[in-house]
Design an enzyme around this catalytic site. Structure first.
Site, PDB file in Angstrom:
ATOM      1  N   ASP A  30      16.339  32.488  -1.391  1.00 26.45           N
ATOM      2  CA  ASP A  30      17.253  31.036  -2.283  1.00 26.45           C
ATOM      3  C   ASP A  30      17.431  32.260  -3.097  1.00 26.45           C
ATOM      4  O   ASP A  30      16.565  33.062  -3.691  1.00 26.45           O
ATOM      5  CB  ASP A  30      16.389  29.670  -2.409  1.00 26.45           C
ATOM      6  CG  ASP A  30      16.281  28.416  -2.080  1.00 26.45           C
ATOM      7  OD1 ASP A  30      17.078  29.369  -0.469  1.00 26.45           O
ATOM      8  OD2 ASP A  30      15.621  27.935  -2.064  1.00 26.45           O
TER       9      ASP A  30
ATOM     10  N   ASP B 278      22.427  26.060   1.463  1.00 27.69           N
ATOM     11  CA  ASP B 278      22.048  24.258   0.706  1.00 27.69           C
ATOM     12  C   ASP B 278      23.613  23.927  -0.116  1.00 27.69           C
ATOM     13  O   ASP B 278      23.873  23.046   0.402  1.00 27.69           O
ATOM     14  CB  ASP B 278      21.314  24.576  -0.078  1.00 27.69           C
ATOM     15  CG  ASP B 278      19.992  24.719   0.444  1.00 27.69           C
ATOM     16  OD1 ASP B 278      19.625  24.714   1.449  1.00 27.69           O
ATOM     17  OD2 ASP B 278      18.774  25.786  -0.394  1.00 27.69           O
TER      18      ASP B 278
END
Length: 271
Positions: free
Chosen positions: A141, A173
């Protein structure tokens, strides 16, 4: 039924997967993890921040020895199911907006599946003590929208009393989030009234044995307008037939009475 080719939607999925993986690999090889390698993009609220996510979205995990393996297998099956559903919708002639949204969701699912399946082997980022590096890779991330951080109140379940900041996420995401929002916002257009051009069409024609009366409140705008036109046409035809009956009945019909012999003889003399 108007079938559509799912090829262009899979092309979008492939492009988004390549972007997602390219950004993740660039972050892995050229950024230092944590605050040391943080890069500000827009002020103090949008940053690149390299973290590893061993679980699901927002760092949630399954608290079992093989929880990560179960999560990776679930992601794999979800990826296959979403791909199959995308093909099914395309063959049913679904609206393009719905198909684009499903393509984005599929791209996000595949992107995170790649991380979970292969990163533990090729990037050696599996958590310490994992039974196997396969299917135990940690998701990379990097997008950090820093709008709030602090301690969560103790009364909040699970996370109460912990220090927390806004989630750090990745391109995959974002694809899933945007795709789901598109479906929620435009669900009436995607699943409501459908047209011959881009709507979901029935596989076969209507069956008279399965006919049913649909309440006016459940009709779409197009169906309601069509019903109103039919109703107006029926009223006009009734008025026309009533006018014809009235006009035909209003004309008086007179019958000549038969003449007697004296009137006939007088008519003959006059002639």
């Amino acid at each position: 039924m108007i079938k559509k080719s799912p090829l262009k939607f899979f092309i979008l999925t492939l492009i988004l997967i390549l972007i997602d993986q390219g950004v993740k690999l660039a972050v892995h090889f050229y950024m230092a993890p944590g605050f040391a390698g943080q890069i500000k993009l827009v002020g103090d609220w949008l940053k690149l921040h390299y973290v590893l996510n061993p679980g699901m979205a927002f760092g949630m995990q399954l608290g079992y020895e093989y929880g990560k393996l179960l999560l990776s297998v679930f992601r794999l099956f979800a990826m296959v199911g979403i791909g199959y559903y995308l093909v099914h919708l395309a063959h049913r002639g679904a609206p393009d907006g719905l198909l684009w949204a499903m393509a984005m969701i599929l791209a996000g699912a595949v992107g995170n599946v790649i991380d979970s399946t292969f990163y533990g082997v090729f990037l050696n980022n599996a958590p310490y003590g994992s039974p196997t590096p396969w299917f135990h890779g940690q998701v990379i991330d990097m997008v950090f929208v820093d709008v709030w951080e602090g301690f969560i109140p103790d009364w909040v379940p699970v996370w109460g009393g912990q220090y927390y900041s806004t989630p750090i996420f990745n391109i995959a995401d974002s694809c899933i989030f945007i795709g789901v929002c598109m479906i929620l916002i435009f669900q009436r257009r995607f699943f409501g009234g459908h047209t011959l051009e881009d709507g979901l069409l029935p596989v076969s024609g209507p069956d008279a044995t399965q006919a049913e009366v649909v309440p006016m409140s459940e009709l779409t705008d197009g169906e309601y307008a069509e019903k109103q036109v039919e109703k107006t046409n029926e009223e006009l035809s009734k008025e026309t037939s009533n006018d014809e009956k009235t006009s035909s009945s209003s004309e008086p019909v007179t019958l000549e009475e038969p003449k007697d012999e004296d009137s006939l003889s007088s008519d003959l003399k006059k002639s």
